[in-house]
Scaffold this motif. Structure first.
Motif, short mmCIF file in Angstrom:
data_model
loop_
_atom_site.label_atom_id
_atom_site.label_comp_id
_atom_site.label_asym_id
_atom_site.label_seq_id
_atom_site.Cartn_x
_atom_site.Cartn_y
_atom_site.Cartn_z
N GLU A 58 7.62 -4.98 -12.08
CA GLU A 58 7.69 -4.52 -10.69
C GLU A 58 8.45 -5.51 -9.81
O GLU A 58 9.20 -5.11 -8.93
N THR A 59 8.24 -6.79 -10.04
CA THR A 59 8.92 -7.82 -9.24
C THR A 59 10.42 -7.83 -9.54
O THR A 59 11.24 -7.79 -8.62
N TRP A 60 10.78 -7.87 -10.80
CA TRP A 60 12.19 -7.97 -11.16
C TRP A 60 12.97 -6.70 -10.84
O TRP A 60 14.15 -6.76 -10.49
N LEU A 61 12.31 -5.55 -10.92
CA LEU A 61 12.96 -4.30 -10.53
C LEU A 61 13.41 -4.39 -9.07
O LEU A 61 14.55 -4.03 -8.73
N ARG A 62 12.55 -4.89 -8.22
CA ARG A 62 12.89 -5.02 -6.80
C ARG A 62 13.86 -6.17 -6.55
O ARG A 62 14.73 -6.06 -5.69
N ARG A 63 13.72 -7.24 -7.31
CA ARG A 63 14.64 -8.37 -7.14
C ARG A 63 16.06 -7.93 -7.48
O ARG A 63 17.01 -8.37 -6.82
N ASP A 64 16.22 -7.08 -8.47
CA ASP A 64 17.54 -6.57 -8.84
C ASP A 64 18.18 -5.76 -7.71
O ASP A 64 19.39 -5.64 -7.64
N SER A 65 17.36 -5.20 -6.83
CA SER A 65 17.88 -4.38 -5.74
C SER A 65 18.19 -5.22 -4.50
O SER A 65 18.51 -4.66 -3.46
N ALA A 66 18.09 -6.53 -4.62
CA ALA A 66 18.43 -7.47 -3.54
C ALA A 66 17.50 -7.37 -2.33
O ALA A 66 17.90 -7.67 -1.21
N MET A 67 16.26 -6.94 -2.54
CA MET A 67 15.28 -6.94 -1.46
C MET A 67 14.93 -8.39 -1.13
O MET A 67 15.06 -9.27 -1.96
N SER A 68 14.41 -8.58 0.07
CA SER A 68 13.91 -9.91 0.42
C SER A 68 12.63 -10.17 -0.35
O SER A 68 11.92 -9.22 -0.75
N GLU A 69 12.29 -11.44 -0.54
CA GLU A 69 11.06 -11.76 -1.26
C GLU A 69 9.84 -11.24 -0.50
O GLU A 69 8.86 -10.81 -1.11
N GLU A 70 9.91 -11.24 0.81
CA GLU A 70 8.79 -10.73 1.60
C GLU A 70 8.56 -9.24 1.33
O GLU A 70 7.43 -8.80 1.14
N THR A 71 9.64 -8.47 1.30
CA THR A 71 9.53 -7.03 1.02
C THR A 71 9.07 -6.79 -0.41
O THR A 71 8.22 -5.93 -0.65
N ILE A 72 9.60 -7.57 -1.35
CA ILE A 72 9.18 -7.44 -2.75
C ILE A 72 7.68 -7.68 -2.85
O ILE A 72 6.95 -6.91 -3.48
N THR A 73 7.22 -8.75 -2.21
CA THR A 73 5.79 -9.10 -2.26
C THR A 73 4.94 -7.97 -1.70
O THR A 73 3.93 -7.58 -2.31
N GLU A 74 5.32 -7.42 -0.56
CA GLU A 74 4.55 -6.34 0.05
C GLU A 74 4.48 -5.13 -0.87
O GLU A 74 3.41 -4.54 -1.06
N GLU A 75 5.62 -4.74 -1.44
CA GLU A 75 5.65 -3.56 -2.30
C GLU A 75 4.90 -3.76 -3.61
O GLU A 75 4.15 -2.89 -4.05
N VAL A 76 5.11 -4.92 -4.24
CA VAL A 76 4.44 -5.18 -5.51
C VAL A 76 2.93 -5.29 -5.30
O VAL A 76 2.15 -4.77 -6.09
N ARG A 77 2.53 -5.93 -4.21
CA ARG A 77 1.10 -6.02 -3.90
C ARG A 77 0.48 -4.63 -3.79
O ARG A 77 -0.57 -4.35 -4.38
N ALA A 78 1.15 -3.73 -3.08
CA ALA A 78 0.64 -2.37 -2.92
C ALA A 78 0.54 -1.65 -4.27
O ALA A 78 -0.46 -0.97 -4.55
N VAL A 79 1.54 -1.80 -5.11
CA VAL A 79 1.55 -1.15 -6.43
C VAL A 79 0.41 -1.69 -7.29
O VAL A 79 -0.33 -0.92 -7.92
N MET A 80 0.25 -3.00 -7.33
CA MET A 80 -0.76 -3.60 -8.19
C MET A 80 -2.18 -3.25 -7.72
O MET A 80 -3.05 -2.99 -8.54
N ILE A 81 -2.39 -3.20 -6.41
CA ILE A 81 -3.71 -2.82 -5.89
C ILE A 81 -3.99 -1.35 -6.17
O ILE A 81 -5.11 -0.98 -6.51
N GLU A 82 -2.97 -0.53 -6.07
CA GLU A 82 -3.16 0.89 -6.38
C GLU A 82 -3.54 1.08 -7.85
O GLU A 82 -4.39 1.89 -8.18
N ARG A 83 -2.89 0.33 -8.74
CA ARG A 83 -3.18 0.45 -10.18
C ARG A 83 -4.54 -0.15 -10.55
O ARG A 83 -5.16 0.30 -11.51
N HIS A 84 -4.95 -1.19 -9.83
CA HIS A 84 -6.18 -1.91 -10.18
C HIS A 84 -7.03 -2.14 -8.93
O HIS A 84 -7.28 -3.28 -8.55
N PRO A 85 -7.52 -1.08 -8.29
CA PRO A 85 -8.24 -1.24 -7.02
C PRO A 85 -9.54 -2.02 -7.15
O PRO A 85 -10.00 -2.61 -6.18
N GLN A 86 -10.12 -2.09 -8.34
CA GLN A 86 -11.39 -2.78 -8.53
C GLN A 86 -11.23 -4.28 -8.76
O GLN A 86 -12.21 -5.01 -8.74
#
Length: 132
Positions: A85-113
């Motif tokens: 998830e991190t490298w997919l976004r890094r390849d798209s030249a997103m800022s690290e802040e945006t990558i962090t926000e998006e990856v955090r949301a994805v990981m929490i959605e997958r593992h809410p507990q």
């Protein structure tokens, strides 16, 4: 293997592994501390793969409950997902802040507990630094 100690103890006769580390069942992977400059998410993935290949009977993580081989599989799968998830976004030249926000949301959605969500940002930071 933990960022704070780098320790993995093996008890080969009993096929036990005492990890000080990456995660316990129900916790997110703890990749890096802000002060650690030598933490490597990709190296952790390889270490977990190596430990899993030893077919341990018991795994004692630095945090959380004692487990078996599934604990290492869960850690590996989590770290691989975090890297993907991190490298997919890094390849798209997103800022690290945006990558962090998006990856955090994805990981929490997958593992809410899972607990320990504060480690997601540190893991993303380590993996962004490693991505070429």
């Amino acid at each position: 293997m933990g960022a704070d100690s780098g320790v993995v103890e093996r008890c080969p006769r009993e096929r036990d592994i005492d990890e000080t580390g990456p995660q316990a069942r129900g916790r997110v992977g703890e990749v890096g501390f802000a002060a650690d400059t030598d933490v490597s998410g990709t190296r952790w993935i390889e270490v977990v793969r190596h430990l899993a290949a030893e077919d341990p009977r018991v795994v004692v993580p630095g945090h959380g409950d004692i487990g078996g081989p599934q604990l290492l599989a869960d850690v590996r799968d989590y770290l691989l997902s975090l890297r993907e998830e991190t490298w997919l976004r890094r390849d798209s030249a997103m800022s690290e802040e945006t990558i962090t926000e998006e990856v955090r949301a994805v990981m929490i959605e997958r593992h809410p507990q899972w607990a320990g969500r504060e480690w997601i940002e540190k893991g993303v930071g380590c993996l962004c630094a490693e991505h070429s």
